[in-house]
Scaffold this active site. Structure first.
Site, PDB file in Angstrom:
ATOM      1  N   ASP A  32      46.822 -63.882   7.985  1.00 31.09           N
ATOM      2  CA  ASP A  32      47.570 -62.663   8.587  1.00 31.09           C
ATOM      3  C   ASP A  32      49.022 -63.418   9.003  1.00 31.09           C
ATOM      4  O   ASP A  32      48.968 -64.281   9.998  1.00 31.09           O
ATOM      5  CB  ASP A  32      47.103 -61.850   9.516  1.00 31.09           C
ATOM      6  CG  ASP A  32      47.989 -60.579   9.688  1.00 31.09           C
ATOM      7  OD1 ASP A  32      47.028 -59.401   9.268  1.00 31.09           O
ATOM      8  OD2 ASP A  32      49.105 -60.416  10.104  1.00 31.09           O
ATOM      9  N   LEU A  34      50.874 -61.655  11.038  1.00 30.10           N
ATOM     10  CA  LEU A  34      51.344 -61.065  12.211  1.00 30.10           C
ATOM     11  C   LEU A  34      52.599 -60.400  12.310  1.00 30.10           C
ATOM     12  O   LEU A  34      52.893 -59.933  13.502  1.00 30.10           O
ATOM     13  CB  LEU A  34      51.073 -61.949  13.506  1.00 30.10           C
ATOM     14  CG  LEU A  34      49.752 -62.518  13.775  1.00 30.10           C
ATOM     15  CD1 LEU A  34      49.592 -63.461  15.190  1.00 30.10           C
ATOM     16  CD2 LEU A  34      48.661 -61.459  13.819  1.00 30.10           C
ATOM     17  N   TYR A 141      57.373 -47.602  -2.503  1.00 27.62           N
ATOM     18  CA  TYR A 141      56.004 -47.931  -2.023  1.00 27.62           C
ATOM     19  C   TYR A 141      54.819 -47.695  -3.047  1.00 27.62           C
ATOM     20  O   TYR A 141      54.341 -48.657  -3.421  1.00 27.62           O
ATOM     21  CB  TYR A 141      55.866 -47.185  -0.841  1.00 27.62           C
ATOM     22  CG  TYR A 141      54.333 -47.267  -0.434  1.00 27.62           C
ATOM     23  CD1 TYR A 141      53.824 -48.594   0.198  1.00 27.62           C
ATOM     24  CD2 TYR A 141      53.541 -46.230  -0.256  1.00 27.62           C
ATOM     25  CE1 TYR A 141      52.321 -48.566   0.318  1.00 27.62           C
ATOM     26  CE2 TYR A 141      52.121 -46.242   0.154  1.00 27.62           C
ATOM     27  CZ  TYR A 141      51.669 -47.403   0.435  1.00 27.62           C
ATOM     28  OH  TYR A 141      50.169 -47.624   0.749  1.00 27.62           O
ATOM     29  N   LYS A 145      52.897 -50.391  -5.495  1.00 27.97           N
ATOM     30  CA  LYS A 145      51.313 -50.567  -5.885  1.00 27.97           C
ATOM     31  C   LYS A 145      50.986 -50.472  -7.117  1.00 27.97           C
ATOM     32  O   LYS A 145      49.815 -51.037  -7.652  1.00 27.97           O
ATOM     33  CB  LYS A 145      50.763 -49.320  -4.910  1.00 27.97           C
ATOM     34  CG  LYS A 145      50.992 -49.551  -3.210  1.00 27.97           C
ATOM     35  CD  LYS A 145      50.008 -50.805  -3.005  1.00 27.97           C
ATOM     36  CE  LYS A 145      50.114 -50.967  -1.428  1.00 27.97           C
ATOM     37  NZ  LYS A 145      49.144 -51.810  -1.020  1.00 27.97           N
ATOM     38  N   ASN A 170      44.767 -40.642   3.043  1.00 28.35           N
ATOM     39  CA  ASN A 170      45.409 -41.056   4.455  1.00 28.35           C
ATOM     40  C   ASN A 170      44.579 -41.663   5.443  1.00 28.35           C
ATOM     41  O   ASN A 170      43.585 -40.853   5.869  1.00 28.35           O
ATOM     42  CB  ASN A 170      45.953 -40.220   4.904  1.00 28.35           C
ATOM     43  CG  ASN A 170      47.558 -39.626   4.280  1.00 28.35           C
ATOM     44  OD1 ASN A 170      47.637 -39.485   3.055  1.00 28.35           O
ATOM     45  ND2 ASN A 170      48.428 -39.808   4.911  1.00 28.35           N
ATOM     46  N   ARG A 282      61.007 -35.621   4.946  1.00 23.91           N
ATOM     47  CA  ARG A 282      61.346 -37.030   4.738  1.00 23.91           C
ATOM     48  C   ARG A 282      61.330 -37.531   3.348  1.00 23.91           C
ATOM     49  O   ARG A 282      60.531 -37.110   2.553  1.00 23.91           O
ATOM     50  CB  ARG A 282      59.994 -37.908   5.338  1.00 23.91           C
ATOM     51  CG  ARG A 282      60.003 -39.266   5.496  1.00 23.91           C
ATOM     52  CD  ARG A 282      58.728 -39.732   6.461  1.00 23.91           C
ATOM     53  NE  ARG A 282      57.679 -39.682   5.554  1.00 23.91           N
ATOM     54  CZ  ARG A 282      56.443 -40.046   5.924  1.00 23.91           C
ATOM     55  NH1 ARG A 282      56.349 -40.692   6.932  1.00 23.91           N
ATOM     56  NH2 ARG A 282      55.402 -40.110   5.070  1.00 23.91           N
TER      57      ARG A 282
HETATM   58  N1  UDP Z   1      54.761 -36.621   9.387  1.00 27.77           N
HETATM   59  C1  UDP Z   1      55.544 -35.878   9.985  1.00 27.77           C
HETATM   60  N2  UDP Z   1      55.937 -36.214  11.269  1.00 27.77           N
HETATM   61  C2  UDP Z   1      55.739 -37.626  11.740  1.00 27.77           C
HETATM   62  C3  UDP Z   1      55.132 -38.474  10.707  1.00 27.77           C
HETATM   63  C4  UDP Z   1      54.724 -38.065   9.629  1.00 27.77           C
HETATM   64  O1  UDP Z   1      55.617 -34.791   9.666  1.00 27.77           O
HETATM   65  O2  UDP Z   1      56.729 -37.917  12.759  1.00 27.77           O
HETATM   66  C5  UDP Z   1      54.336 -36.194   7.885  1.00 27.77           C
HETATM   67  C6  UDP Z   1      54.672 -36.894   6.592  1.00 27.77           C
HETATM   68  O3  UDP Z   1      55.912 -36.453   6.348  1.00 27.77           O
HETATM   69  C7  UDP Z   1      53.520 -36.783   5.919  1.00 27.77           C
HETATM   70  C8  UDP Z   1      52.476 -36.699   6.666  1.00 27.77           C
HETATM   71  O4  UDP Z   1      52.884 -36.398   8.133  1.00 27.77           O
HETATM   72  O5  UDP Z   1      53.909 -35.555   5.040  1.00 27.77           O
HETATM   73  C9  UDP Z   1      51.640 -37.863   6.701  1.00 27.77           C
HETATM   74  O6  UDP Z   1      52.548 -39.074   6.825  1.00 27.77           O
HETATM   75  P1  UDP Z   1      52.026 -40.614   7.300  1.00 27.77           P
HETATM   76  O7  UDP Z   1      53.129 -41.300   7.544  1.00 27.77           O
HETATM   77  O8  UDP Z   1      51.240 -40.417   8.314  1.00 27.77           O
HETATM   78  O9  UDP Z   1      51.258 -41.137   6.016  1.00 27.77           O
HETATM   79  P2  UDP Z   1      51.760 -41.196   4.436  1.00 27.77           P
HETATM   80  O10 UDP Z   1      51.340 -39.613   3.757  1.00 27.77           O
HETATM   81  O11 UDP Z   1      53.072 -41.269   4.254  1.00 27.77           O
HETATM   82  O12 UDP Z   1      50.892 -42.099   3.894  1.00 27.77           O
END
Ligand code: UDP
Length: 330
Positions: A32, A34, A141, A145, A170, A282
């Site tokens: 790793d 780090l 992302y 993958k 998740n 987002r």
């Molecule tokens: N999310 C949110 N507010 C935050 C962080 C995440 O509303 O401060 C939402 C994000 O837009 C997604 C969900 O929570 O719809 C899960 O996001 P996370 O980043 O935990 O995991 P991902 O789905 O991107 O792997």
């Protein structure tokens, strides 16, 4: 003791994997750099600090240890960041692992377990997602993958390597014994942010998007406990070490929870009120991702132990309350 190289073993998922391997009588060897991981999370075996693209370090590890398989957790995993900095993602998530794979082939180490993601499916046409559904990722992302999955397909076809790609939904929760947990810096993941808000470390949670085509307008995700993930990796490792064929499996609970569901359940678990407000969507977020893991259950007997959101959040809450500064004070 069989030695397994865990690349990214100081990170959230990798460190829980090392603990699980150790409990199963296997020896994790951690590599790793780090950049995101924590030295304090490496507790179950030798540690090499360095990069997965460091050819000479890989040669040294492969010469010193009899590595039976490699598990690769050292990818960048922030959807939003990947949209803003795609090259960073293609460099770390595709280019760097090519060196690792090349050195593995060179040293005749031909079993690989890869952390893929539900983000490879993109915006699903139908839920729950099955492994043979179309993969059309909508962010760098997910694309990085998927590129790795294709590379592993080609390696398999060329008889060079067997692999299992695990498409995580998740990952959440913490070690039920409370020794390790989720600690990112900066934190961007929903569950730690919700719990930090419950602890009073943040004023409020910003919910990204209130107008998704879902029951309450917020994004729906399928949360899977970290130890259930580790159990699945161990089953896949056993499968490969027994000479099994390459596979691709979903790893989810098959239940979708909206962000408001997560907040409500976190309020029950923490017994605290959690303040939130709405913010714009987002970029790169699909509305809903829920996966069926029937295939790995049927083929390898995987059975998640933490199949309610409440049980997942309880382990996470336990970790956060006892480690309010993550690993810093450990
Ligand atoms: N999310 C949110 N507010 C935050 C962080 C995440 O509303 O401060 C939402 C994000 O837009 C997604 C969900 O929570 O719809 C899960 O996001 P996370 O980043 O935990 O995991 P991902 O789905 O991107 O792997």
């Amino acid at each position: 003791m069989k030695e397994i190289l865990v690349v990214g073993g100081a990170g959230y998922i990798g460190s829980h994997m090392c603990k699980y391997l150790h409990e199963k009588g296997l020896q994790p060897i951690v590599l790793d750099n780090l950049s995101y991981g924590h030295r304090q999370a490496v507790q179950w075996g030798p540690f090499y600090e360095g990069d997965l693209a460091d050819r000479s370090l890989l040669k040294k590890i492969f010469a010193r240890h009899t590595i039976e398989a490699v598990m690769h957790f050292a990818a960048f995993c922030y959807v939003g960041e990947s949209v803003e900095a795609p090259l960073k993602y293609y460099q770390n998530n595709v280019s760097a692992p090519l060196t690792l794979l090349t050195e593995m082939v060179e040293h005749n180490i031909l079993n690989f377990i890869f952390s893929s993601t539900c983000a490879t499916y993109g915006e699903p046409e139908q839920l729950p997602l099955l492994e043979d559904f179309p993969q059309n990722p909508i962010n760098p992302y997910g694309r990085s993958k998927l590129m790795m999955e294709h590379i592993l397909d080609d390696l398999d076809l060329a008889n060079k390597m067997k692999s299992v790609c695990l498409r995580y939904f998740n990952a959440a929760g913490a070690d039920p014994e409370g020794k390790i947990g989720e600690a990112h810096n900066p934190e961007t993941h929903l569950i730690p942010l919700v719990l930090q808000t419950a602890m009073g470390q943040r004023d409020e949670l910003k919910i990204f998007g209130s107008d998704y085509p879902t029951t309450d307008g917020t994004c729906i995700r399928d949360y899977i406990h970290i130890q259930d993930l580790a159990q699945a990796h161990h089953l896949c490792l056993t499968h490969l070490l027994a000479g099994g064929e390459s596979r691709k499996y979903n790893l989810g609970n098959g239940n979708g929870y909206s962000i408001l569901d997560v907040i409500k359940t976190a309020e029950i678990v923490s017994k605290k009120k959690i303040a939130y407000s709405y913010a714009p969507r987002r970029p790169g977020d699909p509305a809903a991702l829920v996966g069926s893991a029937a295939l790995i259950t049927q083929e390898l007997g995987w059975k998640p132990k933490f199949n309610s959101l409440e049980s997942i959040l309880s382990t996470a809450w336990n970790w956060h309350v006892n480690h309010p500064k993550g690993f810093e004070e450990a």
